[in-house]
Design a protein around this motif. Structure first.
Motif, PDB file in Angstrom:
ATOM      1  N   LYS A 141       0.831  -1.209   0.000  1.00 40.97           N
ATOM      2  CA  LYS A 141       0.000   0.000   0.000  1.00 40.97           C
ATOM      3  C   LYS A 141       0.862   1.254   0.000  1.00 40.97           C
ATOM      4  N   SER A 142       1.843   1.307   0.891  1.00 38.85           N
ATOM      5  CA  SER A 142       2.680   2.516   0.982  1.00 38.85           C
ATOM      6  C   SER A 142       3.401   2.778  -0.340  1.00 38.85           C
ATOM      7  N   ILE A 143       3.944   1.713  -0.931  1.00 38.86           N
ATOM      8  CA  ILE A 143       4.721   1.884  -2.169  1.00 38.86           C
ATOM      9  C   ILE A 143       3.798   2.244  -3.331  1.00 38.86           C
ATOM     10  N   HIS A 187       0.963   4.030  -3.217  1.00 34.72           N
ATOM     11  CA  HIS A 187       0.645   5.471  -3.116  1.00 34.72           C
ATOM     12  C   HIS A 187       1.804   6.306  -3.656  1.00 34.72           C
ATOM     13  N   ARG A 188       3.006   5.958  -3.201  1.00 35.12           N
ATOM     14  CA  ARG A 188       4.184   6.749  -3.591  1.00 35.12           C
ATOM     15  C   ARG A 188       4.422   6.664  -5.098  1.00 35.12           C
ATOM     16  N   ALA A 189       4.298   5.451  -5.652  1.00 30.45           N
ATOM     17  CA  ALA A 189       4.551   5.290  -7.086  1.00 30.45           C
ATOM     18  C   ALA A 189       3.602   6.184  -7.875  1.00 30.45           C
ATOM     19  N   GLY A 203      -4.956   8.395   5.168  1.00 31.31           N
ATOM     20  CA  GLY A 203      -4.062   9.426   5.714  1.00 31.31           C
ATOM     21  C   GLY A 203      -2.889   9.686   4.784  1.00 31.31           C
ATOM     22  N   THR A 204      -2.381   8.632   4.154  1.00 28.56           N
ATOM     23  CA  THR A 204      -1.252   8.790   3.243  1.00 28.56           C
ATOM     24  C   THR A 204      -1.635   9.717   2.088  1.00 28.56           C
ATOM     25  N   THR A 205      -2.829   9.501   1.511  1.00 37.04           N
ATOM     26  CA  THR A 205      -3.265  10.351   0.394  1.00 37.04           C
ATOM     27  C   THR A 205      -3.304  11.814   0.836  1.00 37.04           C
ATOM     28  N   ALA A 211       7.850  10.131  15.009  1.00 37.41           N
ATOM     29  CA  ALA A 211       8.356   9.371  13.862  1.00 37.41           C
ATOM     30  C   ALA A 211       7.172   9.097  12.946  1.00 37.41           C
ATOM     31  N   SER A 212       7.077   9.827  11.849  1.00 37.99           N
ATOM     32  CA  SER A 212       5.970   9.630  10.915  1.00 37.99           C
ATOM     33  C   SER A 212       6.477   9.680   9.492  1.00 37.99           C
ATOM     34  N   ALA A 213       6.277   8.569   8.778  1.00 39.49           N
ATOM     35  CA  ALA A 213       6.724   8.520   7.381  1.00 39.49           C
ATOM     36  C   ALA A 213       5.881   9.435   6.514  1.00 39.49           C
ATOM     37  N   GLN A 214       4.624   9.615   6.898  1.00 38.29           N
ATOM     38  CA  GLN A 214       3.762  10.475   6.077  1.00 38.29           C
ATOM     39  C   GLN A 214       4.202  11.932   6.180  1.00 38.29           C
ATOM     40  N   VAL A 215       4.531  12.366   7.392  1.00 40.58           N
ATOM     41  CA  VAL A 215       4.959  13.760   7.562  1.00 40.58           C
ATOM     42  C   VAL A 215       6.325  13.960   6.891  1.00 40.58           C
ATOM     43  N   ALA A 261      11.336   5.997  10.583  1.00 37.40           N
ATOM     44  CA  ALA A 261      10.032   5.549  10.081  1.00 37.40           C
ATOM     45  C   ALA A 261      10.279   4.963   8.691  1.00 37.40           C
ATOM     46  N   ARG A 262       9.287   4.272   8.132  1.00 40.70           N
ATOM     47  CA  ARG A 262       9.491   3.594   6.842  1.00 40.70           C
ATOM     48  C   ARG A 262      10.135   4.541   5.821  1.00 40.70           C
ATOM     49  N   ASP A 263      11.068   3.996   5.035  1.00 38.18           N
ATOM     50  CA  ASP A 263      11.880   4.854   4.160  1.00 38.18           C
ATOM     51  C   ASP A 263      11.580   4.636   2.677  1.00 38.18           C
ATOM     52  N   LEU A 289       6.818  -1.495  13.246  1.00 36.62           N
ATOM     53  CA  LEU A 289       5.710  -2.455  13.261  1.00 36.62           C
ATOM     54  C   LEU A 289       4.388  -1.810  13.652  1.00 36.62           C
ATOM     55  N   ILE A 290       4.319  -0.473  13.527  1.00 37.28           N
ATOM     56  CA  ILE A 290       3.140   0.236  14.053  1.00 37.28           C
ATOM     57  C   ILE A 290       1.832  -0.301  13.454  1.00 37.28           C
ATOM     58  N   ASP A 291       1.819  -0.630  12.154  1.00 38.79           N
ATOM     59  CA  ASP A 291       0.570  -1.098  11.536  1.00 38.79           C
ATOM     60  C   ASP A 291       0.264  -2.553  11.893  1.00 38.79           C
ATOM     61  N   GLU A 292       1.252  -3.251  12.445  1.00 40.45           N
ATOM     62  CA  GLU A 292       1.050  -4.672  12.789  1.00 40.45           C
ATOM     63  C   GLU A 292       0.608  -4.856  14.243  1.00 40.45           C
ATOM     64  N   VAL A 316      -4.019   7.705  16.968  1.00 46.58           N
ATOM     65  CA  VAL A 316      -4.408   8.568  15.838  1.00 46.58           C
ATOM     66  C   VAL A 316      -4.320   7.825  14.498  1.00 46.58           C
ATOM     67  N   LYS A 317      -4.495   6.510  14.576  1.00 41.46           N
ATOM     68  CA  LYS A 317      -4.569   5.717  13.336  1.00 41.46           C
ATOM     69  C   LYS A 317      -6.038   5.680  12.871  1.00 41.46           C
ATOM     70  N   GLU A 318      -6.388   4.730  11.995  1.00 46.72           N
ATOM     71  CA  GLU A 318      -7.729   4.701  11.409  1.00 46.72           C
ATOM     72  C   GLU A 318      -8.812   4.641  12.488  1.00 46.72           C
TER      73      GLU A 318
HETATM   74  C1  S3P Z   1       2.431   5.144   6.114  1.00 46.16           C
HETATM   75  C2  S3P Z   1       3.040   5.533   7.259  1.00 46.16           C
HETATM   76  C3  S3P Z   1       2.616   5.125   8.606  1.00 46.16           C
HETATM   77  C4  S3P Z   1       1.580   4.010   8.575  1.00 46.16           C
HETATM   78  C5  S3P Z   1       0.566   4.199   7.513  1.00 46.16           C
HETATM   79  C6  S3P Z   1       1.213   4.305   6.141  1.00 46.16           C
HETATM   80  C7  S3P Z   1       3.019   5.558   4.833  1.00 46.16           C
HETATM   81  O1  S3P Z   1       2.117   6.239   9.294  1.00 46.16           O
HETATM   82  O2  S3P Z   1       0.975   3.864   9.833  1.00 46.16           O
HETATM   83  O3  S3P Z   1      -0.341   3.113   7.508  1.00 46.16           O
HETATM   84  O4  S3P Z   1       2.634   5.009   3.773  1.00 46.16           O
HETATM   85  O5  S3P Z   1       3.878   6.445   4.835  1.00 46.16           O
HETATM   86  P1  S3P Z   1       3.075   7.376   9.885  1.00 46.16           P
HETATM   87  O6  S3P Z   1       3.016   8.546   8.984  1.00 46.16           O
HETATM   88  O7  S3P Z   1       2.512   7.653  11.234  1.00 46.16           O
HETATM   89  O8  S3P Z   1       4.470   6.818   9.928  1.00 46.16           O
END
Ligand code: S3P
Length: 427
Positions: free
Chosen positions: A21-23, A25-27, A94-96, A166-170, A193-195, A313-316, A341-343
């Motif tokens: 899912k993350s990849i 959106h980014r692609a 949230g990613t969108t 630590a937020s990959a979205q921000v 956070a995820r890279d 592992l936040i989503d797990e 503050v997740k879904e």
């Molecule tokens: C995501 C980052 C994570 C994750 C979310 C997807 C992303 O949130 O929980 O489901 O695709 O960058 P954070 O922004 O809190 O790291």
């Protein structure tokens, strides 16, 4: 939709999870900013990623697909984007919303973006504040913290920014804005956070510097059009990995699954709990490692998790909580206040729903303590949270009696094939 889950006799077989899912959106977003035509395969055809495609189309990007995971994006750089005629709808994603705010911060036009009830409750000040520092104008409820948000961007100035969480979205929103600003934008993370954003930017020819937790992006670089094959989603595979570990007659093989170490913290924890799991990396696609994971029935014991492991592992955590609920002994999860503050507020919703199935859970402001035992079937609610719904389905596979999950249709947000894959593994 009410979903009925009964305990299964066994869990066995092989499958490939849907695209990450993350990849995905980014692609789609990076392709929309590129100079030319990009091709994506293995794109996740789930509600969240379709929200991204629909928003990009509304911004004037020409997109073909998705058809069998293939998407073609015809783009003309950031200046090819157009003021949308109507409100952009990010659905549950949230990613969108956060990524598009980063893109729109540099656009001279006016955009309004909103989402569903869950997304309209999620904090956006974490992106709006730094983007305003860069020069964007953003309005919304609670001073720009809650959607619907409107944004008018323009010429951005670079900033140096320490992420408070630590937020990959921000991080990604700021890198996308920084890419369009004049000069060097620096983002510092408190923990990795995820890279995926950094890896994909490099893959499409963008120069950035990464020194430990400090990332520098050089502004006004162009994104070269690219071809990408998205690996399977580790977070989707996670439901079946846990199911296999906690079920007494299970052996599964997961193919083509993403193994990016910023995502696979669950493997570290399950192995620490005594899980019988084997991982073989097979290659890299667009800078992302992927491979095969085998998981078998295991006897799990409780563990303690916190610190820098949490973003990995936040989503797990929903499905990990199910593992902890049936493990021997207690499991303590700390430093995970982000769950609120997740879904859904996952500390509360996990505790409320798993307690209905007999789990012993104490909630903490930043996590929970679970005491392992036996689960029994119950009528539970998804709270509209896809990962909670699927975690409860995994719990139902090992519970005594029948489990009914109310509102299970939200699984389509990230994993429309969940029930089909479950059906094939329990046949
Ligand atoms: C995501 C980052 C994570 C994750 C979310 C997807 C992303 O949130 O929980 O489901 O695709 O960058 P954070 O922004 O809190 O790291």
């Amino acid at each position: 939709m009410d979903l009925v889950i009964r305990p299964t006799l066994h869990l066995r077989g092989e499958f490939s999870p849907p695209g990450d899912k993350s990849i995905s959106h980014r692609a789609a977003i990076f392709a929309a900013l590129a100079d030319g035509t990009s091709e994506i395969s293995g794109f996740l055809e789930a509600e969240d990623c379709l929200s991204t495609l629909n928003c990009l189309k509304a911004l004037g990007v020409e997109i073909e697909g998705p058809r069998e995971g293939k998407v073609k994006v015809y783009a003309h750089g950031p200046e090819g984007l157009k003021e949308p005629e109507d409100v952009l709808y990010a659905g549950n994603s949230g990613t969108t919303m956060r990524f598009l705010l980063g893109v729109l911060a540099a656009q001279p036009f006016y955009t309004v973006i909103t989402g569903d009830r869950s997304l309209r409750r999620r904090p956006m000040a974490r992106v709006a504040d730094p983007l305003r520092q860069m020069g964007a104008q953003i309005w919304g409820r609670e001073g720009g913290n809650l959607a619907p948000l409107s944004i008018k961007g323009g010429n951005l100035r670079p900033i140096e920014y320490n992420l408070p969480v630590a937020s990959a979205q921000v991080k990604s929103a700021l890198l996308l804005a920084g890419l369009q600003a004049e000069g060097e934008t620096v983002v510092r993370e408190p923990a990795p956070a995820r890279d995926h954003t950094e890896r994909m930017l490099k893959y499409c020819g963008v120069k950035l510097k990464k020194e430990d937790l400090r990332i520098t992006i050089y502004g006004r670089q162009r994104i070269e059009p690219f071809k990408i094959s998205v690996p399977g989603d580790f977070s989707a595979a996670a439901f079946f990995l846990v199911a296999a570990c906690i079920h007494p007659r299970a052996e599964i093989v997961v193919h083509n699954v993403g193994l990016n170490p910023t995502r696979t913290g669950l493997l570290t924890v399950l192995q620490d709990m005594g899980a019988d799991i084997e991982v073989v990396q097979q290659g890299e696609s667009a800078g992302e490692p992927y491979g095969v994971i085998k998981a078998r029935s295991s006897s799990l014991k409780g563990t303690k998790i916190g610190g820098a492991l949490i973003p990995r592992l936040i989503d797990e955590i929903p499905v990990l909580a199910v593992a902890a609920a049936v493990a021997q002994g207690s499991t303590v999860i700390r430093d995970a206040a982000e769950l609120k503050v997740k879904e859904s507020d996952r500390i509360t919703t996990l505790a409320v729903e798993l307690r209905k199935m007999g789990a012993k859970i104490e909630t903490l402001p930043d996590g929970m303590i679970l005491e392992g035992g036996n689960l029994k079937g119950a009528v539970v609610d998804s709270h509209g949270d896809h990962r909670l719904a699927m975690a409860l389905a995994v719990a139902g596979l090992v519970a005594e009696g029948e489990t009914v999950i109310r509102g299970a249709e939200c699984m389509n947000v990230s994993y429309p094939g969940f029930l089909a894959d479950l059906g094939a593994l329990t046949k």
